[in-house]
Design a protein around this motif. Structure first.
Motif, PDB file in Angstrom:
ATOM      1  N   UNK A 747       0.843  -1.197   0.000  1.00  0.00           N
ATOM      2  CA  UNK A 747       0.000   0.000   0.000  1.00  0.00           C
ATOM      3  C   UNK A 747       0.879   1.248   0.000  1.00  0.00           C
ATOM      4  N   UNK A 748       0.640   2.138  -0.973  1.00  0.00           N
ATOM      5  CA  UNK A 748       1.437   3.352  -1.095  1.00  0.00           C
ATOM      6  C   UNK A 748       2.699   3.175  -1.903  1.00  0.00           C
ATOM      7  N   UNK A 749       3.048   1.917  -2.192  1.00  0.00           N
ATOM      8  CA  UNK A 749       4.231   1.669  -3.000  1.00  0.00           C
ATOM      9  C   UNK A 749       3.927   1.760  -4.490  1.00  0.00           C
ATOM     10  N   UNK A 750       4.845   1.247  -5.296  1.00  0.00           N
ATOM     11  CA  UNK A 750       4.708   1.328  -6.747  1.00  0.00           C
ATOM     12  C   UNK A 750       4.307  -0.026  -7.331  1.00  0.00           C
ATOM     13  N   UNK A 751       3.550   0.052  -8.415  1.00  0.00           N
ATOM     14  CA  UNK A 751       3.222  -1.141  -9.197  1.00  0.00           C
ATOM     15  C   UNK A 751       3.406  -0.826 -10.670  1.00  0.00           C
ATOM     16  N   UNK A 752       3.806  -1.828 -11.418  1.00  0.00           N
ATOM     17  CA  UNK A 752       3.856  -1.729 -12.880  1.00  0.00           C
ATOM     18  C   UNK A 752       2.711  -2.552 -13.448  1.00  0.00           C
ATOM     19  N   UNK A 758       1.587  -1.663 -23.815  1.00  0.00           N
ATOM     20  CA  UNK A 758       2.523  -0.803 -23.095  1.00  0.00           C
ATOM     21  C   UNK A 758       2.533  -1.193 -21.626  1.00  0.00           C
ATOM     22  N   UNK A 759       3.285  -0.434 -20.846  1.00  0.00           N
ATOM     23  CA  UNK A 759       3.317  -0.607 -19.394  1.00  0.00           C
ATOM     24  C   UNK A 759       3.349   0.769 -18.755  1.00  0.00           C
ATOM     25  N   UNK A 760       2.647   0.896 -17.642  1.00  0.00           N
ATOM     26  CA  UNK A 760       2.652   2.145 -16.893  1.00  0.00           C
ATOM     27  C   UNK A 760       2.933   1.811 -15.425  1.00  0.00           C
ATOM     28  N   UNK A 761       3.242   2.849 -14.661  1.00  0.00           N
ATOM     29  CA  UNK A 761       3.414   2.664 -13.226  1.00  0.00           C
ATOM     30  C   UNK A 761       2.370   3.471 -12.483  1.00  0.00           C
ATOM     31  N   UNK A 797       1.655  11.355 -14.449  1.00  0.00           N
ATOM     32  CA  UNK A 797       1.652   9.916 -14.193  1.00  0.00           C
ATOM     33  C   UNK A 797       1.312   9.141 -15.440  1.00  0.00           C
ATOM     34  N   UNK A 798       1.294   7.831 -15.306  1.00  0.00           N
ATOM     35  CA  UNK A 798       1.016   6.967 -16.446  1.00  0.00           C
ATOM     36  C   UNK A 798      -0.410   7.099 -16.927  1.00  0.00           C
ATOM     37  N   UNK A 799      -0.605   7.028 -18.244  1.00  0.00           N
ATOM     38  CA  UNK A 799      -1.939   7.107 -18.843  1.00  0.00           C
ATOM     39  C   UNK A 799      -2.531   5.707 -18.910  1.00  0.00           C
ATOM     40  N   UNK A 800      -3.634   5.499 -18.213  1.00  0.00           N
ATOM     41  CA  UNK A 800      -4.257   4.170 -18.179  1.00  0.00           C
ATOM     42  C   UNK A 800      -4.590   3.678 -19.577  1.00  0.00           C
ATOM     43  N   UNK A 801      -4.956   4.587 -20.470  1.00  0.00           N
ATOM     44  CA  UNK A 801      -5.341   4.183 -21.820  1.00  0.00           C
ATOM     45  C   UNK A 801      -4.167   3.713 -22.665  1.00  0.00           C
ATOM     46  N   UNK A 802      -2.930   3.881 -22.172  1.00  0.00           N
ATOM     47  CA  UNK A 802      -1.798   3.281 -22.867  1.00  0.00           C
ATOM     48  C   UNK A 802      -1.917   1.758 -22.876  1.00  0.00           C
ATOM     49  N   UNK A 803      -2.628   1.206 -21.895  1.00  0.00           N
ATOM     50  CA  UNK A 803      -2.703  -0.247 -21.730  1.00  0.00           C
ATOM     51  C   UNK A 803      -3.761  -0.899 -22.596  1.00  0.00           C
ATOM     52  N   UNK A 804      -4.796  -0.155 -22.980  1.00  0.00           N
ATOM     53  CA  UNK A 804      -5.955  -0.748 -23.659  1.00  0.00           C
ATOM     54  C   UNK A 804      -5.759  -0.765 -25.169  1.00  0.00           C
ATOM     55  N   UNK A 805      -6.543  -1.611 -25.826  1.00  0.00           N
ATOM     56  CA  UNK A 805      -6.416  -1.809 -27.272  1.00  0.00           C
ATOM     57  C   UNK A 805      -7.544  -1.126 -28.017  1.00  0.00           C
ATOM     58  N   UNK A 806      -7.331  -0.909 -29.299  1.00  0.00           N
ATOM     59  CA  UNK A 806      -8.409  -0.412 -30.163  1.00  0.00           C
ATOM     60  C   UNK A 806      -9.226  -1.612 -30.620  1.00  0.00           C
ATOM     61  N   UNK A 807     -10.345  -1.815 -29.981  1.00  0.00           N
ATOM     62  CA  UNK A 807     -11.343  -2.814 -30.373  1.00  0.00           C
ATOM     63  C   UNK A 807     -12.677  -2.180 -30.016  1.00  0.00           C
ATOM     64  N   UNK A 808     -13.613  -2.148 -30.968  1.00  0.00           N
ATOM     65  CA  UNK A 808     -14.709  -1.194 -30.896  1.00  0.00           C
ATOM     66  C   UNK A 808     -16.084  -1.840 -31.023  1.00  0.00           C
ATOM     67  N   UNK A 827       6.878  -2.598  -8.071  1.00  0.00           N
ATOM     68  CA  UNK A 827       8.000  -1.790  -8.521  1.00  0.00           C
ATOM     69  C   UNK A 827       7.645  -0.843  -9.642  1.00  0.00           C
ATOM     70  N   UNK A 828       8.572   0.056  -9.937  1.00  0.00           N
ATOM     71  CA  UNK A 828       8.361   1.050 -10.983  1.00  0.00           C
ATOM     72  C   UNK A 828       8.635   0.438 -12.350  1.00  0.00           C
ATOM     73  N   UNK A 829       8.040   1.040 -13.354  1.00  0.00           N
ATOM     74  CA  UNK A 829       8.216   0.523 -14.713  1.00  0.00           C
ATOM     75  C   UNK A 829       9.648   0.784 -15.194  1.00  0.00           C
ATOM     76  N   UNK A 830      10.113   0.014 -16.170  1.00  0.00           N
ATOM     77  CA  UNK A 830      11.433   0.278 -16.755  1.00  0.00           C
ATOM     78  C   UNK A 830      11.485   1.648 -17.431  1.00  0.00           C
ATOM     79  N   UNK A 831      12.668   2.217 -17.527  1.00  0.00           N
ATOM     80  CA  UNK A 831      12.877   3.524 -18.136  1.00  0.00           C
ATOM     81  C   UNK A 831      13.583   3.381 -19.485  1.00  0.00           C
TER      82      UNK A 831
END
Length: 865
Positions: A747-752, A758-761, A797-808, A827-831
Motif C-alpha cells: 500500500x502506497x508503493x509502486x506497481x507496474x 505498453x506498461x505504466x506505473x 503519471x502513467x496514462x491508463x489508456x496506454x494499456x488498452x487496445x483499439x477494439x470497438x 516496482x516502478x516501470x522500466x525507463x
C-alpha cells in the motif's frame, strides 16, 4: 449501473439522495464499491463486462414470473409482432443470429424483419439495405414500408411462436439466477432480491429508472447494454412515464449537444445521416432511402431541406436539388479511431484537435501519439498545453526512443482557447435541456472561443476561394456565413447562431415555434430540426430561469428541452390506450374529451388533436399512419421495439458476449465475443491472448478504467489547478488485499501494470472496495485504473489508456476500456528503451506459447477489420 453517479454526476445525484430519504430503494450494480455504492441502499458486485448477463437474467425473471405490465407490453411495444419465418436466434446458431456472413464479418438483417414487410429504422443510418445505382431495397418509399403503420402479422395474445414476446422468452430462457451468479459473480439471493425490487417498483402505480454512463457504453457490446435495459423498461412499462426511463448521464456539458449538433462524422444536425459514396441515382433516391413511409421520420425531406437552407440560403434551391450532389460523402469508416490508423499509415496530412486529448484520453494512447508524429501539420486548441500538443518533446515514446524529436515532421500550431466562463452560448445536458450561459469574464490575451475560431476560419477560407472555379469549392462559396460580431476581437453573436439553429420562415422572417412547421419546399430555415422553436417568438427560450416555486415540478419554463420543450419523451405512454392516466398519482399527460386534445403537465409528445381512437386510413403516410394508441411516434409502427428488425450491426436482441480481452470463455456459446466487433490487427495494436489460449496467464487480471471527482477526463482542465492536483496528487491503481499479497504489492508503493501495448506505473491503493470475485469456479481479480494522468501539468503519471487496445463497438465505434486484461508486478516501470523491451519480451513469450500450441480458430472468430 455503468456509472459512479455520486462522484461523476454529483448535482444530479442530489435528487437520487432525496428519493432515498423518502423511502426509495437505490441499487448500485458495479465492479467497484464506490462513493455511489456507499450512498445507495444496496450494492451488488459484478464482474466488469458481464452486464448483459445480469440484465438478461432480469428479463428472464420478468417473463418467467409473468411480472410484465401486460397492457403496456401488448399495446405499446412490438411484443405481438410476428417475425420472419427464416429468422434464427443465437440459441439456434451457437451464438450467432441468422444472416451472418463469415467472409464479410457482417450480418445481413433480411431475416430479422417483421413477417411480410421491412421495418424502417428510427434514427441514424436508416439506409441500411440501400443498393447503389438508384436501386432501392424496398424498406423506404419503394413499395416496402408499413401498411397503416401496422405490421401485417401480429398476435395480441402473445402466444404465436414467432411473435417477439415468445422469441424474447426463448432467447433469455437460459439466463437463470444461477447463470447470472456464475457469470457475474453476485449471489443468487442478491440477484433475486434485485429482480423482485425492480418488478415491485413498476406497474400502473409505480415506475423505476436506470441511470448509466460510460461504464455501459465503453464495451464492444456497449449499445446492446443499453438495449437490454430498454427491454426491461418496456416490459415493466417504464418508458414515457414520470420516474421511469433510462438516464444517459453526461459527464459534462455539452456532450449531448455535440451529438445533437454533431461533432460526429456520420450524421448531420438532428441525427440526419450523412450521404455515402454510393451512387444514389439522384436526390430523390436519397430521400427515399432515408424517409420512413410512416412515423415522424416520414418528414425527413422537410428536416433536410430546412437544414440546407440554413447552410446555403438562397443558393440552395429545388432546381439544384438543394446542392445535394455537391455535399461531401462518407466512405469507409471515417470514425476517430479509423482516422488515427489512417494517420499512422501516412494517409492523413493534417488534423485539428479541439476539446479532445487523444494522447491520454483515447484507447491505445501510444498508437495515437505515434500517429500524430506522422502528420504534416497539427492544430491543437485548448486552455493549456496538453499531451497531444507536447508529444513531440514530452511523451513516453521520446523517453523510450520510439520517437525522436528531430525526426518528427509534424508542424504543430497550439492555439489558446477560451474557457466556458469566457463565452456566451448554450449547453445541452443529460435531459436534452438547452440552458443558456452568459460570459462571466473576457478571455485573456489571444485566447478565443470555438465560435470565434470557426467563424473567422470559415470567413477567411471563403475569401480565399471567392474566385475559385473548382467544382470542389462550390459548397464553400455557396455557404451562408454572415453573423453579427461584437467587441474589439469581433466575437460572433452566439444568439444569432441559436436563432439560425431554431429556424424561421423565409418570406416573413418570423421565428418558428416547432418542428411541425418545417417545410420541404425551401420556405423554412432550420439549423437543427429537433431544436426548432428554441427561439420562438423572438425570445431566447434557453435563457429562461423561472424559479421552481412559480411553476409545476416539471418546470417547463426553466430553459428549453428538445423537441418542442418536451421534458419526457414519448409521454403519451403515461396514459393508457384510451388516453386515461395509468395512475392518478402519476398522471402526466392525458386525453381531454371536452377540449378534444391532449393536455397535462408537460408538452404532449403526440399530435395534440389526434384522439386515442384514431385509426389510420388506407394509404396514410408519415405521422398520419400512426394510430392514436401508439405513443412511439418516431418509430415507423409507433411502438417501442423489444426486438430490433433494423438499425443495429450486431443483432436484434442483446446477447451475452465476453469482452474482447477476457480471461473467460462464453458460458453460453462457443462464439466467445461479439462477432461483429471491430478489430484492427496490426503491430501497433497487438491484442492479449484470452480465456484458455496459451499465454493468457501472462495477463491474468481484469482492468477497468474510471473517473475521479477531482479530475476531469484527460486532465487538461484539472491537473494544472493546484488545489485539485493536491487533492488527487498521483496516478494510482486499486487492488484488493488478496491480490496485493498474491503479487507482493505494498500500500502506497509502486506497481507496474502492463499489457501487450505498453506498461505504466502507479501508486498502489490496497482496498476492500474492489474485492476478488468468483466466476465459473475461478477466483478473479479486478484492478481499478483512473485515466486522468499524462505527462503534463502539476501532477503527472502513467496514462491508463496506454494499456488498452483499439477494439470497438460496431454501431458507434466506441472503445472497450471497461474490461480488458492486464498483468501487474511490484516496482516502478522500466525507463528508456528498456520499457519497450519489457513489453515486447512479455508479448513475445505469450506469442511463443500460442505458436507452440495447436489451435484451430472457430470459423465465427475469423474476422475482417
Amino acid at each position: 449501473m455503468g456509472s459512479n453517479m455520486a462522484e461523476n454526476h454529483p448535482v444530479g445525484f442530489q435528487w437520487v439522495m432525496e428519493a432515498r430519504e423518502r423511502g426509495a430503494r437505490v441499487f448500485h450494480v458495479d465492479p467497484r464499491f464506490t462513493r455511489t455504492s456507499a450512498m445507495c441502499t444496496d450494492w451488488i458486485r459484478i464482474r466488469a463486462g458481464s452486464d448483459i448477463a445480469f440484465l438478461g437474467g432480469v428479463v428472464n425473471y420478468i417473463l418467467s414470473n409473468d411480472r410484465h405490465f401486460e397492457e403496456y407490453v401488448k399495446h405499446y411495444t412490438n411484443a405481438p409482432v410476428v417475425i420472419d419465418e427464416a429468422y434464427q436466434d443465437t440459441e439456434d446458431l451457437d451464438g450467432l443470429f441468422s444472416g451472418w456472413d463469415p467472409e464479410e464479418g457482417k450480418y445481413d438483417s433480411t431475416t430479422w424483419q417483421y413477417s411480410g414487410m421491412k421495418a424502417h429504422g428510427a434514427a441514424g443510418q436508416r439506409e441500411e439495405g440501400f443498393k447503389s445505382k438508384g436501386e432501392q431495397s424496398g424498406h423506404g418509399g419503394h413499395g416496402g414500408g408499413l401498411e397503416h403503420g401496422e405490421p401485417p402479422e401480429e398476435d395480441i395474445t402473445l402466444q404465436h411462436e414467432r411473435c417477439v414476446f415468445q422469441l424474447l422468452k426463448k432467447h433469455y430462457a437460459r439466463y437463470s439466477p444461477e447463470f447470472v451468479s456464475e457469470t457475474c459473480g453476485c449471489s443468487v439471493a442478491q440477484f433475486l432480491d434485485y429482480c423482485e425490487a425492480v418488478c415491485s417498483a413498476s406497474g400502473p402505480e409505480k415506475t423505476g429508472s436506470f441511470c448509466y454512463a460510460v461504464g455501459w457504453t465503453q464495451h464492444t457490446v456497449g449499445v446492446q447494454y443499453i438495449r437490454t435495459a430498454a427491454i426491461i423498461q418496456q416490459l415493466l412499462g417504464n418508458i414515457g412515464r414520470p420516474g421511469g426511463g433510462i438516464m444517459a448521464l453526461r459527464g459534462h456539458a455539452s456532450i449531448q449537444g455535440s451529438t445533437d449538433i454533431p461533432t460526429l462524422y456520420n450524421i448531420l444536425p438532428g441525427y440526419l445521416p450523412m450521404p455515402h459514396t454510393e451512387s444514389y441515382g439522384g436526390f430523390d433516391n436519397y430521400m427515399k432511402a432515408n424517409t420512413s413511409p410512416t412515423g415522424f421520420w416520414g418528414n425527413f425531406k422537410s428536416y433536410w431541406v430546412s437544414l440546407m437552407k440554413a447552410y446555403f440560403g438562397e443558393n440552395a434551391t429545388a432546381d439544384n436539388d438543394w446542392l445535394f450532389e455537391y455535399l461531401p460523402r462518407v466512405d469507409d469508416d471515417n470514425s476517430a479511431y479509423w482516422t488515427a490508423l489512417q494517420m499512422l499509415d501516412g494517409k492523413v496530412k493534417g488534423y485539428i484537435i479541439a476539446g479532445e486529448n487523444p494522447a491520454v484520453g483515447n484507447t491505445n494512447s501510444k498508437l495515437h501519439r505515434l500517429a500524430l508524429a506522422k502528420l504534416d501539420w497539427l492544430v491543437v486548441r485548448d486552455v493549456v498545453e496538453i499531451e497531444s500538443a507536447a508529444f513531440w518533446y514530452d511523451s513516453p515514446e521520446i523517453e523510450s526512443g520510439d520517437l525522436r524529436t528531430e525526426e518528427i515532421p509534424t508542424e504543430i500550431f497550439f492555439l489558446p482557447a477560451a474557457t466556458h466562463t469566457e463565452k456566451d452560448g448554450s449547453f445541452t445536458n443529460t435531459q436534452r435541456m438547452l440552458q443558456w450561459h452568459w460570459k462571466a469574464v473576457e478571455p485573456k490575451e489571444d485566447a478565443r472561443s470555438d465560435l470565434w475560431f470557426y467563424f473567422h476560419l470559415g470567413r477567411m477560407i471563403k475569401q480565399k476561394l471567392a474566385d475559385s472555379e473548382e467544382k470542389r469549392d462550390t459548397l464553400i462559396k455557396a455557404l451562408r456565413w454572415e453573423y453579427p460580431t461584437h467587441s474589439s476581437i469581433q466575437e460572433p453573436d452566439a444568439e444569432a447562431v441559436l436563432q439560425e439553429v431554431s429556424g424561421w420562415e423565409v418570406s416573413s422572417g418570423e421565428f418558428l415555434d416547432g418542428y411541425p412547421k418545417l417545410k420541404d419546399d425551401g420556405s423554412t430555415v432550420c439549423g437543427c430540426w429537433i431544436y426548432c422553436g428554441c427561439f420562438k417568438e423572438g425570445i431566447n427560450q434557453t435563457a429562461r430561469k423561472k424559479p421552481h416555486w412559480e411553476q409545476s415540478y416539471v418546470a417547463p419554463e426553466w430553459a428549453w428541452a428538445w423537441p418542442d420543450n418536451r421534458r419526457l419523451l414519448y409521454n403519451r405512454a403515461s396514459a393508457d390506450p384510451e388516453g386515461r392516466p395509468w395512475s392518478e398519482r402519476k398522471r402526466y399527460v392525458w386525453w381531454d374529451d371536452e377540449q378534444g386534445q391532449w393536455t397535462g403537465l408537460d408538452t404532449p409528445d403526440f399530435e395534440k388533436q389526434k384522439p386515442p381512437s384514431y385509426v389510420p386510413p388506407d394509404g396514410a403516410e408519415a405521422q398520419d399512419a400512426i394510430a392514436g394508441g401508439h405513443p412511439f411516434i418516431m418509430q415507423a409502427d409507433g411502438r417501442a421495439w423489444l426486438f430490433v428488425p433494423q438499425g443495429l450491426e450486431d443483432g436484434p436482441m442483446p446477447t451475452h458476449y465476453e469482452p474482447h480481452e477476457s480471461p473467460f470463455n462464453n458460458p453460453l456459446y462457443s462464439q466467445r465475443a461479439n462477432p461483429r466487433r471491430q478489430q484492427f490487427e496490426r503491430p501497433e495494436n497487438p491484442y492479449n491472448p484470452v480465456a484458455d489460449e496459451p499465454g493468457a496467464e501472462l495477463y491474468p487480471y481484469v482492468a477497468t478504467t474510471y473517473r475521479l471527482t477531482e479530475h476531469h477526463t484527460a486532465g487538461g482542465m484539472t491537473r494544472t489547478v493546484p488545489y485539485l492536483a493536491e487533492l488527487q496528487p498521483a496516478m494510482f491503481c486499486e487492488v484488493s488485499p488478496e491480490l496485493a499479497e498474491e503479487v507482493g504489492l505494498e500500500h502506497g508503493g509502486w506497481a507496474t501494470i502492463y499489457s501487450a501495448r505498453s506498461a505504466i506505473e502507479a501508486r498502489v491503493l490496497v482496498t476492500d472496495r474492489i474485492p476478488p470475485i468468483e466466476v465459473q469456479g475461478r477466483r478473479t481479480h479486478q484492478i481499478g485504473l483512473p485515466y486522468h494522468w499524462g505527462t503534463r501539468g502539476l501532477t503527472t503519471g502513467g496514462a491508463a489508456n496506454d494499456l488498452s487496445a483499439i477494439v470497438l463497438d460496431p454501431n458507434v465505434h466506441i472503445q472497450e476500456v471497461k474490461g480488458f486484461s492486464v498483468g501487474i508486478k511490484p516496482g516502478r516501470r522500466p525507463r528508456g528503451p528498456e520499457l519497450t523491451e519489457f513489453v515486447d519480451e512479455i508479448r513475445s513469450r505469450a506469442h511463443a506459447e500460442r505458436e507452440g500450441a495447436e489451435r484451430v480458430e472457430p470459423e465465427s472468430e475469423r474476422q475482417t477489420t
